[in-house]
Design an enzyme around this catalytic site. Structure first.
Site: not given
Lengths: 157, 570
Positions: B52, B114-115, B164, B475
């Site tokens: 993602e 969940f999630q 959902k 760097m």
């Protein structure tokens, strides 16, 4: 340190207080008091935020960036009426009861409940007067104190 | 009125089509799954990222290259948390982004399902605004609002979280209304009084500098800026985000000031009597210690975001407005005036001659990034888009690449997000399939998001990647050399290093390598010929090389470290 009071009109939607609080903490602003409540306008709430003079410009600008913040007015310190509510529970006994109630009542507090070993006072007024009451009753043993946050309104249009 | 009922998911896809979105980036998962079903039939191109974070940077690259909204879609929980880096990156660099995330079903919210993650709370400080939708009927209106907020005023990311069950809820399509938000009315037109005051200061100034940044690019004001600078002979410096807003190579362009800016740009501000700051935010990488910044200058500060004005430096003339309108206003008010800036411009050009950017590329020595860049630019198209990672290579590109057009330089300026380059380049190429998209990255950065190489191959996105391999977080190593007595704690990447050529080949790209000076031209020619798939060039460069000039963090821009010997000044 000089204070400034902001009167912040916001949309009455879930999460708006969290957005304001998040912005304040994210930017590291010092906030002395924050109070929220409904207004006379449907769907609008008012937040009264007390902050320091040195950060007031950035507080205003950063809060203005929030989509749910509609309007911010910095109240004119000369023409503002401020008020705060306090509830205070203090220990008493036979010897102190009269003196406690008398002191509180002279300060402008109202006794709302008195038991054998405690008394509860309610007071509305300027924050500094609430401070005075607190200091006055401290020697008797404050059990619990709650203050509602400062609210303010400008007297002139 | 349509009688047909649509699911919330169908409304999402239909709304995106309604807004003429042609390409989105994303990765499916449980909570967002309903939205992926109607997407299957939609003409919208969905580019499937492998992570993602990658999808978010792709949408950013798309937006930075086009100046239009980038759209990313992800699932709940880890899908949303993986988006936090690109969202924050877009917030810092004012990139218009719309993120749509799935959320667990309404009744499960708050139950640690969940999630489940508290996406709206987690992204509150990472977005310009965010929403949790509680009724499917709101979807078209809220998505339109989200686009409006993301693309107007100071652009930024907006997230819309949709449970959902709302995606599955059947409702009618309600035609969205014109967006009208009581708390959001960006000021575009500047106050004419302020424009007058600014013009008066400019007329009196002998050493003005136009200090311009990303705001010029967002506002598409580069032509107006060119007119203002050239008509009235005002020198220009462009910040990291503003590279390309004014053409390098023009005699008035002194390029980038700041921590790794060139000496003349940094010093011009210090010597200036008037800073005309437009679409910039006085970032610490430009100002160093703001107490010592432009001490002799009055400041005109124009920005579309009022909160930027006075945040770091209190200006003499504050102007809230869109850069294009501000500059147009200034040109009108300055009409006919003759600024006496010839001496000033001569002084700066002399300085440029005295303190040039320099590097030494030895015939048989290790490759130096600036040399490689200059060779690459000779071979690439004028309108090639350069997409950078973060670190030494980013600074060298900004210093040595000649940017002549806006939106040809994509990088992570504010947040400094390593791993930005490859996915952002994919996003840019998705927007412009026929342009050269050059992802110029460091080996440390590349390893952060290199899984997206497979996305590029799968989607036929023929980006050209150059991995500058110095085997180090360059760097970090540079700072450890300067500030930590050569104690290279956790900055070396050489114990196990990927075979970048094999890695590229394994992911469906062509892999090439350059090691010596004599390789550079022929390898780049080969790279630029490949247009049917991504190509990666591993460029082995000198690990000891450091970026100069340099003003150490918190220092004064009066003390510019020009080279390694100069470090004794510290």
């Amino acid at each position: 340190m000089s204070e400034r009071i902001l009167s912040v009109l916001v949309e009455d939607k879930p999460g708006v207080l969290a957005r304001v609080a998040s912005t304040i903490s994210r930017r590291g602003f010092n906030i002395n008091s924050l109070a929220v409540g409904p207004t006379n306008i449907q769907g609008r709430s008012k937040m009264t935020i007390v902050t320091e003079l040195e950060s007031v410009e950035q507080v205003k600008k950063q809060l203005n960036k929030l989509i749910n913040v509609i309007k911010i007015v910095e109240l004119d310190p000369e023409n503002t009426i401020e008020s705060e509510v306090l509830l205070l529970k203090v220990s008493i006994n036979k010897d102190t009861q009269t003196s406690v109630i008398e002191k509180a009542s002279l300060s402008g507090a109202k006794s709302v409940d008195v038991g054998s070993d405690y008394a509860v006072f309610e007071m509305t007024g300027a924050s500094k007067d609430l401070d005075k009451l607190e200091n006055l009753l401290k020697p008797f043993g404050i059990i619990e104190m709650i203050r509602g946050g400062r609210i303010a309104i400008q007297t002139k249009l | 009125m349509s009688e047909e009922k649509l699911s919330g998911a169908e409304l999402v896809v239909r709304s995106l089509e309604y807004m003429n979105i042609s390409t989105i980036f994303g990765l499916p998962g449980g909570a967002i799954l309903p939205a992926y079903d109607p997407l299957y039939d939609s003409p919208i191109r969905h580019i499937l990222a492998r992570h993602e974070q990658g999808s978010g940077h792709m949408a950013e690259g798309y937006a930075q290259a086009t100046g239009e909204l980038g759209v990313v879609i992800a699932t709940s929980g880890p899908g949303a948390t993986n988006l936090i880096t690109p969202l924050t990156n877009a917030l810092m660099d004012s990139t218009p982004l719309l993120a749509i995330t799935g959320q667990v079903a309404s009744e499960a919210i708050g139950n640690d399902a969940f999630q489940e993650a508290y996406t709206v709370g987690l992204t509150m400080a990472a977005t310009k605004h965010n929403y949790l939708i509680t009724n499917a009927e709101e979807i078209p209106q809220i998505l339109l609002e989200a686009r409006h907020i993301a693309t107007t005023g100071r652009p930024g990311p907006v997230l819309v979280d949709i449970p959902k069950d709302i995606l599955n809820q059947k409702v009618e399509w309600i035609e969205p209304k014109l967006v009208d938000l009581p708390g959001y009315k960006p000021t575009l037109e500047p106050n004419p009084k302020m424009i007058n005051q600014a013009a008066d200061l400019i007329k009196k100034s002998e050493k003005p500098i136009l200090y311009v940044g990303g705001g010029i690019i967002h506002s598409k004001a580069n032509e107006e800026l060119f007119e203002l600078a050239t008509k009235f002979q005002i020198p220009v410096v462009t910040t990291l985000m503003g590279r390309g807003a004014f053409p390098d190579g023009n005699e008035l362009c002194f390029e980038m000031p700041g921590m790794h800016g060139n000496y003349t740009a940094t010093t011009s501000i210090q010597k200036s009597d008037l800073l005309i700051a437009i679409g910039v935010r006085f970032d610490d990488r430009v100002t160093a210690n703001p107490k010592f910044f432009a001490q002799n200058a009055k400041v005109i500060h124009a920005d579309i975001d009022p909160a930027e004005i006075g945040k770091i430096r209190e200006p003499e003339v504050p102007i809230v407005g869109d850069a294009k309108s501000v500059i147009t206003g200034l040109i009108e008010r300055l009409e006919g005036s003759d600024l006496k800036t010839t001496d000033w411009i001569n002084e700066l050009n002399q300085m440029k001659k005295d303190y040039p950017l320099s590097y030494i590329q030895e015939e048989k020595g290790p490759l130096k990034v600036p040399f490689v860049l200059e060779e690459l630019q000779k071979l690439s198209d004028e309108d090639a888009i350069v997409v950078s990672g973060v670190g030494q290579h980013q600074m060298w590109i900004s210093q040595h690449w000649n940017f002549t057009q806006p939106n040809t330089w994509l990088n992570s300026g504010g947040l400094g997000t390593m791993g930005y380059s490859l996915p952002a380049a994919i996003g840019a190429q998705a927007a412009y399939p026929d342009r050269q998209i050059l992802a110029l990255d460091g080996d440390g950065c590349f390893q952060m998001t290199c899984q997206e190489l497979i996305t590029a191959s799968t989607e036929n996105i023929p980006i050209k990647i150059v991995v500058f391999n110095n085997g180090n977080h360059g760097m970090v190593r540079q700072w450890q050399k300067i500030f930590y007595k050569n104690r290279f704690s956790a900055s070396e990447l050489t114990h196990h290093t990927p075979d970048y050529v094999a890695l590229a080949e394994s992911m469906g790209a062509t892999g090439l390598r350059m090691i010596e000076k004599s390789d550079v031209k022929k390898v780049f020619e080969k790279m630029l010929e490949i247009n049917d798939k991504p190509v990666l060039v591993e460029c082995i460069v000198d690990p000891e090389d450091m970026v100069f000039p340099m003003v150490p963090a918190g220092g004064s821009n009066d003390v510019v470290i020009l080279n390694e010997d100069d470090l004794k000044k510290l």
